[in-house]
Design an enzyme around this catalytic site. Structure first.
Site, PDB file in Angstrom:
ATOM      1  N   CYS A   1      -3.881  -0.538  -6.636  1.00 27.01           N
ATOM      2  CA  CYS A   1      -4.322  -2.027  -6.092  1.00 27.01           C
ATOM      3  C   CYS A   1      -3.933  -1.728  -4.623  1.00 27.01           C
ATOM      4  O   CYS A   1      -2.640  -0.920  -4.148  1.00 27.01           O
ATOM      5  CB  CYS A   1      -3.433  -3.156  -6.481  1.00 27.01           C
ATOM      6  SG  CYS A   1      -3.713  -4.583  -5.571  1.00 27.01           S
TER       7      CYS A   1
ATOM      8  N   HIS B   1      -3.912  -3.976   3.237  1.00 25.65           N
ATOM      9  CA  HIS B   1      -2.612  -4.172   2.559  1.00 25.65           C
ATOM     10  C   HIS B   1      -1.878  -5.083   3.444  1.00 25.65           C
ATOM     11  O   HIS B   1      -1.610  -5.925   3.004  1.00 25.65           O
ATOM     12  CB  HIS B   1      -1.768  -2.815   2.604  1.00 25.65           C
ATOM     13  CG  HIS B   1      -0.293  -3.032   2.028  1.00 25.65           C
ATOM     14  ND1 HIS B   1      -0.182  -2.966   0.672  1.00 25.65           N
ATOM     15  CD2 HIS B   1       0.811  -3.321   2.599  1.00 25.65           C
ATOM     16  CE1 HIS B   1       1.278  -3.146   0.580  1.00 25.65           C
ATOM     17  NE2 HIS B   1       1.828  -3.307   1.754  1.00 25.65           N
ATOM     18  N   GLU B   2      -1.927  -4.806   4.720  1.00 23.38           N
ATOM     19  CA  GLU B   2      -1.045  -5.689   5.708  1.00 23.38           C
ATOM     20  C   GLU B   2      -1.956  -6.939   5.908  1.00 23.38           C
ATOM     21  O   GLU B   2      -1.217  -8.230   5.981  1.00 23.38           O
ATOM     22  CB  GLU B   2      -1.073  -5.146   6.936  1.00 23.38           C
ATOM     23  CG  GLU B   2       0.127  -3.686   7.144  1.00 23.38           C
ATOM     24  CD  GLU B   2       1.395  -4.235   6.491  1.00 23.38           C
ATOM     25  OE1 GLU B   2       1.872  -5.159   6.447  1.00 23.38           O
ATOM     26  OE2 GLU B   2       1.748  -3.226   5.854  1.00 23.38           O
TER      27      GLU B   2
ATOM     28  N   HIS C   1       3.915  -7.462  -2.663  1.00 23.83           N
ATOM     29  CA  HIS C   1       3.345  -6.320  -3.451  1.00 23.83           C
ATOM     30  C   HIS C   1       3.083  -6.357  -4.877  1.00 23.83           C
ATOM     31  O   HIS C   1       3.478  -7.313  -5.532  1.00 23.83           O
ATOM     32  CB  HIS C   1       4.487  -5.415  -3.355  1.00 23.83           C
ATOM     33  CG  HIS C   1       4.933  -5.040  -1.705  1.00 23.83           C
ATOM     34  ND1 HIS C   1       5.989  -4.896  -1.235  1.00 23.83           N
ATOM     35  CD2 HIS C   1       3.888  -4.446  -0.846  1.00 23.83           C
ATOM     36  CE1 HIS C   1       5.850  -4.515  -0.043  1.00 23.83           C
ATOM     37  NE2 HIS C   1       4.560  -4.204   0.238  1.00 23.83           N
ATOM     38  N   CYS C   2       2.086  -5.420  -5.231  1.00 26.01           N
ATOM     39  CA  CYS C   2       1.620  -5.605  -6.615  1.00 26.01           C
ATOM     40  C   CYS C   2       2.165  -4.411  -7.446  1.00 26.01           C
ATOM     41  O   CYS C   2       2.421  -3.301  -6.899  1.00 26.01           O
ATOM     42  CB  CYS C   2       0.031  -5.446  -6.547  1.00 26.01           C
ATOM     43  SG  CYS C   2      -0.905  -5.451  -8.124  1.00 26.01           S
TER      44      CYS C   2
ATOM     45  N   HIS D   1      -1.008  -9.225   3.201  1.00 26.14           N
ATOM     46  CA  HIS D   1       0.423 -10.080   3.348  1.00 26.14           C
ATOM     47  C   HIS D   1       0.277 -11.213   4.287  1.00 26.14           C
ATOM     48  O   HIS D   1       0.617 -12.244   3.889  1.00 26.14           O
ATOM     49  CB  HIS D   1       1.410  -9.123   3.863  1.00 26.14           C
ATOM     50  CG  HIS D   1       2.000  -7.938   2.935  1.00 26.14           C
ATOM     51  ND1 HIS D   1       2.424  -8.355   1.899  1.00 26.14           N
ATOM     52  CD2 HIS D   1       2.183  -6.728   3.242  1.00 26.14           C
ATOM     53  CE1 HIS D   1       2.824  -7.147   1.311  1.00 26.14           C
ATOM     54  NE2 HIS D   1       2.859  -6.027   2.116  1.00 26.14           N
TER      55      HIS D   1
ATOM     56  N   CYS E   1      -6.957  -5.477  -6.670  1.00 28.70           N
ATOM     57  CA  CYS E   1      -6.914  -5.495  -8.252  1.00 28.70           C
ATOM     58  C   CYS E   1      -7.427  -7.178  -8.699  1.00 28.70           C
ATOM     59  O   CYS E   1      -7.453  -7.801  -7.490  1.00 28.70           O
ATOM     60  CB  CYS E   1      -5.484  -5.379  -9.015  1.00 28.70           C
ATOM     61  SG  CYS E   1      -4.332  -6.769  -8.566  1.00 28.70           S
TER      62      CYS E   1
END
Length: 185
Positions: free
Chosen positions: A146, A130-131, A140-141, A134, A165
């Site tokens: 995802c 996640h990070e 963000h999704c 970024h 995703c």
């Protein structure tokens, strides 16, 4: 795009967790990563009233120490917060090319049927991906499965996958990021 990525552990993060993350990230983005322990976070970054790290200040400190040509991912044994949020699992800056992941809350709410070590490893993978997303420019999704979905709680983290995703993966690839197919939903 050839990535150069450094993974560091702060506050004596478990060595095996760092090695696992380095292998996982290496497989995802086709990059060689060697993790290293980098010492302790200075106490000046702790909000003593909250007993949490000020994530945004810590992000700039990590950049000042290890930033530059490489993308830096710091895994921190501890808890962090940012802005008006009570806590964050991690923070990232695409401008600085630095991401932080805090481990404390990833170890909470251990559910039955899964070993605590296995659950922590899975959560850590999700937050790292996640990070890094970024850092690579993703926001963000809206897809709750995802890895780029915003985790408001550990339950959100547990629900989502460690994969991107197809929309987020396409954005990564169109920006020149090499992403292995197994990391796409």
């Amino acid at each position: 795009m050839a990535l150069s990525l450094r993974i560091i552990g702060l506050n004596e993060v478990d060595n095996q967790a760092l090695i696992d993350i380095a292998e996982f990230v290496g497989a995802a983005f086709n990059v060689r990563v060697k993790p290293s322990q980098a010492g302790l976070v200075p106490r000046e970054f702790v909000d003593v009233l909250r007993n949490q790290y000020r994530a945004e200040d810590l992000l700039r400190w990590v950049y000042s120490r290890w930033g530059g040509e490489e993308i830096v991912l710091a895994v921190i044994e501890g808890d962090g917060y940012a802005g008006s949020l009570n806590f964050v699992f991690g923070v990232a800056s695409p401008l600085l090319r630095v991401a932080l992941v805090f481990t404390s809350r990833l170890k909470l709410w251990i559910k039955g049927g899964v070993s605590p070590e296995q659950l922590f490893a899975e959560r850590l993978r999700k937050e790292v991906m996640h990070e890094l997303g970024h850092v690579f420019g993703l926001g963000h999704c809206s897809n709750p499965y995802c890895v780029m979905f915003f985790s408001n709680s550990i339950f959100d983290t547990d629900r989502k996958s460690w994969r991107y995703c197809s929309v987020c993966a396409s954005k990564l690839r169109s920006s020149g990021i090499s992403l292995s197919d197994e990391f796409i939903l």
